[in-house]
Design a protein around this motif. Structure first.
Motif, PDB file in Angstrom:
ATOM      1  N   TRP A   8       0.805  -1.222   0.000  1.00 45.64           N
ATOM      2  CA  TRP A   8       0.000   0.000   0.000  1.00 45.64           C
ATOM      3  C   TRP A   8       0.836   1.270   0.000  1.00 45.64           C
ATOM      4  O   TRP A   8       0.342   2.336  -0.350  1.00 45.64           O
ATOM      5  CB  TRP A   8      -1.018   0.015   1.132  1.00 45.64           C
ATOM      6  CG  TRP A   8      -0.637  -0.562   2.442  1.00 45.64           C
ATOM      7  CD1 TRP A   8       0.019   0.041   3.455  1.00 45.64           C
ATOM      8  CD2 TRP A   8      -0.943  -1.891   2.894  1.00 45.64           C
ATOM      9  NE1 TRP A   8       0.155  -0.820   4.521  1.00 45.64           N
ATOM     10  CE2 TRP A   8      -0.432  -2.013   4.216  1.00 45.64           C
ATOM     11  CE3 TRP A   8      -1.607  -2.981   2.337  1.00 45.64           C
ATOM     12  CZ2 TRP A   8      -0.565  -3.174   4.970  1.00 45.64           C
ATOM     13  CZ3 TRP A   8      -1.737  -4.146   3.087  1.00 45.64           C
ATOM     14  CH2 TRP A   8      -1.207  -4.230   4.378  1.00 45.64           C
ATOM     15  N   LEU A  11       1.015   1.978  -3.624  1.00 46.69           N
ATOM     16  CA  LEU A  11      -0.252   2.523  -4.090  1.00 46.69           C
ATOM     17  C   LEU A  11      -0.379   4.003  -3.733  1.00 46.69           C
ATOM     18  O   LEU A  11      -0.865   4.807  -4.533  1.00 46.69           O
ATOM     19  CB  LEU A  11      -1.417   1.737  -3.483  1.00 46.69           C
ATOM     20  CG  LEU A  11      -1.570   0.280  -3.941  1.00 46.69           C
ATOM     21  CD1 LEU A  11      -2.726  -0.385  -3.206  1.00 46.69           C
ATOM     22  CD2 LEU A  11      -1.788   0.211  -5.448  1.00 46.69           C
ATOM     23  N   ALA A  12       0.056   4.348  -2.522  1.00 46.53           N
ATOM     24  CA  ALA A  12      -0.006   5.752  -2.115  1.00 46.53           C
ATOM     25  C   ALA A  12       0.902   6.621  -2.979  1.00 46.53           C
ATOM     26  O   ALA A  12       0.546   7.743  -3.341  1.00 46.53           O
ATOM     27  CB  ALA A  12       0.365   5.890  -0.643  1.00 46.53           C
ATOM     28  N   THR A 108       2.675  -0.135   7.474  1.00 50.43           N
ATOM     29  CA  THR A 108       3.518   0.101   6.299  1.00 50.43           C
ATOM     30  C   THR A 108       4.888  -0.541   6.477  1.00 50.43           C
ATOM     31  O   THR A 108       5.478  -1.056   5.523  1.00 50.43           O
ATOM     32  CB  THR A 108       3.664   1.606   6.057  1.00 50.43           C
ATOM     33  OG1 THR A 108       2.349   2.177   5.889  1.00 50.43           O
ATOM     34  CG2 THR A 108       4.489   1.891   4.810  1.00 50.43           C
ATOM     35  N   LEU A 143      -7.099  -1.866   2.757  1.00 47.37           N
ATOM     36  CA  LEU A 143      -5.736  -1.838   2.212  1.00 47.37           C
ATOM     37  C   LEU A 143      -5.379  -3.164   1.552  1.00 47.37           C
ATOM     38  O   LEU A 143      -4.777  -3.196   0.470  1.00 47.37           O
ATOM     39  CB  LEU A 143      -4.738  -1.519   3.324  1.00 47.37           C
ATOM     40  CG  LEU A 143      -4.762  -0.094   3.891  1.00 47.37           C
ATOM     41  CD1 LEU A 143      -3.838   0.017   5.097  1.00 47.37           C
ATOM     42  CD2 LEU A 143      -4.365   0.922   2.824  1.00 47.37           C
ATOM     43  N   CYS A 144      -5.744  -4.260   2.201  1.00 45.02           N
ATOM     44  CA  CYS A 144      -5.437  -5.575   1.629  1.00 45.02           C
ATOM     45  C   CYS A 144      -6.224  -5.832   0.348  1.00 45.02           C
ATOM     46  O   CYS A 144      -5.683  -6.399  -0.615  1.00 45.02           O
ATOM     47  CB  CYS A 144      -5.724  -6.663   2.654  1.00 45.02           C
ATOM     48  SG  CYS A 144      -4.592  -6.688   4.067  1.00 45.02           S
ATOM     49  N   ALA A 146      -7.400  -3.515  -1.776  1.00 42.98           N
ATOM     50  CA  ALA A 146      -6.842  -2.676  -2.832  1.00 42.98           C
ATOM     51  C   ALA A 146      -5.512  -3.230  -3.333  1.00 42.98           C
ATOM     52  O   ALA A 146      -5.238  -3.243  -4.541  1.00 42.98           O
ATOM     53  CB  ALA A 146      -6.663  -1.248  -2.317  1.00 42.98           C
ATOM     54  N   SER A 147      -4.689  -3.717  -2.419  1.00 41.53           N
ATOM     55  CA  SER A 147      -3.398  -4.280  -2.804  1.00 41.53           C
ATOM     56  C   SER A 147      -3.568  -5.564  -3.610  1.00 41.53           C
ATOM     57  O   SER A 147      -2.821  -5.818  -4.562  1.00 41.53           O
ATOM     58  CB  SER A 147      -2.553  -4.546  -1.560  1.00 41.53           C
ATOM     59  OG  SER A 147      -2.293  -3.351  -0.854  1.00 41.53           O
ATOM     60  N   TRP A 154       0.404 -10.831  -3.559  1.00 42.41           N
ATOM     61  CA  TRP A 154       1.447 -10.080  -2.865  1.00 42.41           C
ATOM     62  C   TRP A 154       1.826 -10.670  -1.505  1.00 42.41           C
ATOM     63  O   TRP A 154       2.994 -10.560  -1.114  1.00 42.41           O
ATOM     64  CB  TRP A 154       1.030  -8.608  -2.703  1.00 42.41           C
ATOM     65  CG  TRP A 154      -0.154  -8.359  -1.821  1.00 42.41           C
ATOM     66  CD1 TRP A 154      -1.448  -8.264  -2.187  1.00 42.41           C
ATOM     67  CD2 TRP A 154      -0.129  -8.165  -0.401  1.00 42.41           C
ATOM     68  NE1 TRP A 154      -2.249  -8.038  -1.106  1.00 42.41           N
ATOM     69  CE2 TRP A 154      -1.460  -7.962   0.010  1.00 42.41           C
ATOM     70  CE3 TRP A 154       0.876  -8.149   0.556  1.00 42.41           C
ATOM     71  CZ2 TRP A 154      -1.817  -7.749   1.337  1.00 42.41           C
ATOM     72  CZ3 TRP A 154       0.531  -7.934   1.885  1.00 42.41           C
ATOM     73  CH2 TRP A 154      -0.805  -7.731   2.266  1.00 42.41           C
TER      74      TRP A 154
END
Length: 309
Positions: A8, A11-12, A108, A143-144, A146-147, A154
């Motif tokens: 993530w 992604l950010a 993170t 978050l998971c 989206a990842s 991943w």
């Protein structure tokens, strides 16, 4: 991928792509500066709760060259410190849902945030403050998901990242700033390394668990309580404070004064317990985790000292 950390962060960073490389570097530098300054501000706000001076929080957050080196290098340690400081501030003000979101950002870098997360989650559950764990779980799920949409598979790739790309300390232990890398640098390996790390790490983890479960504040300064400093807490307001003499009978206010004093004592105890959890939680990874860099220590562990002895 493979990458040591969850995706993530990537992604950010993707939102910076339209800026181009030069502008994105400047933007990331500004994010790092804002994170370090914001951390100093929030820690200074909370420092009096554990008997520390605001100036100490500012000095330990902004006064080290290695901390600014982390900013210039584009490291995420300043963002992690900001997430931790924000979570502490929000929990102290009973904004638990927002605090849970801030705590999720500590994932993170799991090796630096896992101990703090475990301690604070245990404290929230013990205090029956369900909103923080709930919002943390929801944020982690988002978050998971989206990842997984962006990088299917991943988790397995991250789990095998250290085999594909060994940690720098595997070849050069002196690059690390954990107890494990320090012992490896002087030739301690195998069972002796495990025993030494366990001898230090297990009591430290136990102290965090005890503080979270019992509300113990033995690791904190007692200056604020001993000097009679009043610490504002959202659990009470001016109406809970002792009323000035209004000419009415004192007994009419005795119950409310006792109730206000109890709320104030509970609020101060919660503040000091949170300070212990966040201080130990930021410091513990450097004793129980296998790897961290010098700038991680400067950014995360040194400011934790203002919360501890």
């Amino acid at each position: 991928l493979p990458y040591y950390y969850p995706p993530w962060l990537a992604l950010a960073c993707s939102v910076l792509l339209p800026l181009g490389w030069p502008a994105a570097r400047v933007a990331w530098l500004l994010v790092g500066i804002a994170s370090l300054v914001g951390s100093g501000f929030l820690l200074a706000r909370r420092a009096p709760a554990c008997g520390a001076a605001r100036a100490d929080a500012w000095a330990l957050t902004l006064g080290l060259a290695c901390s600014w080196k982390a900013v210039v290098m584009g490291q995420v340690a300043p963002m992690l410190l900001l997430a931790a400081a924000a979570a502490w501030h929000l929990l102290a003000r009973r904004r638990d849902a927002a605090a849970g979101v801030a705590l999720a950002l500590l994932s993170t870098k799991p090796q630096l945030g896992a101990v703090l997360l475990a301690g604070v989650m245990l404290w929230c559950l013990r205090q029956r403050r369900w909103q923080a764990p709930a919002s943390f779980a929801i944020m982690m799920l988002l978050l998971c998901l989206a990842s997984s949409l962006a990088f299917p598979g991943w988790p397995a790739a991250m789990a095998g990242a250290t085999q594909a790309t060994p940690l720098p300390s595997a070849l050069y232990p002196g690059l690390g700033t954990t107890l494990a890398t320090a012992l490896q640098a002087v030739g301690v390996h195998g069972a002796w390394l495990a025993l030494a790390c366990a001898a230090v790490g297990l009591p430290l983890l136990a102290s965090i668990a005890v503080a979270a479960w019992t509300g113990s504040t033995l690791t904190l300064r007692s200056g604020a309580a001993a000097s009679g400093v009043s610490v504002a807490h959202p659990a009470f307001d001016d109406r809970d404070a002792a009323c000035p003499d209004s000419g009415l009978d004192f007994d009419a206010h005795s119950d409310s004064r006792s109730h206000g004093a109890a709320h104030q004592a509970a609020g101060l105890r919660d503040e000091r317990t949170l300070a212990a959890l966040f201080g130990l939680g930021l410091l513990a990874p450097f004793f129980v985790m296998p790897y961290a860099r010098p700038y991680d220590f400067a950014v995360l562990a040194v400011p934790a000292l203002v919360l501890l002895l």
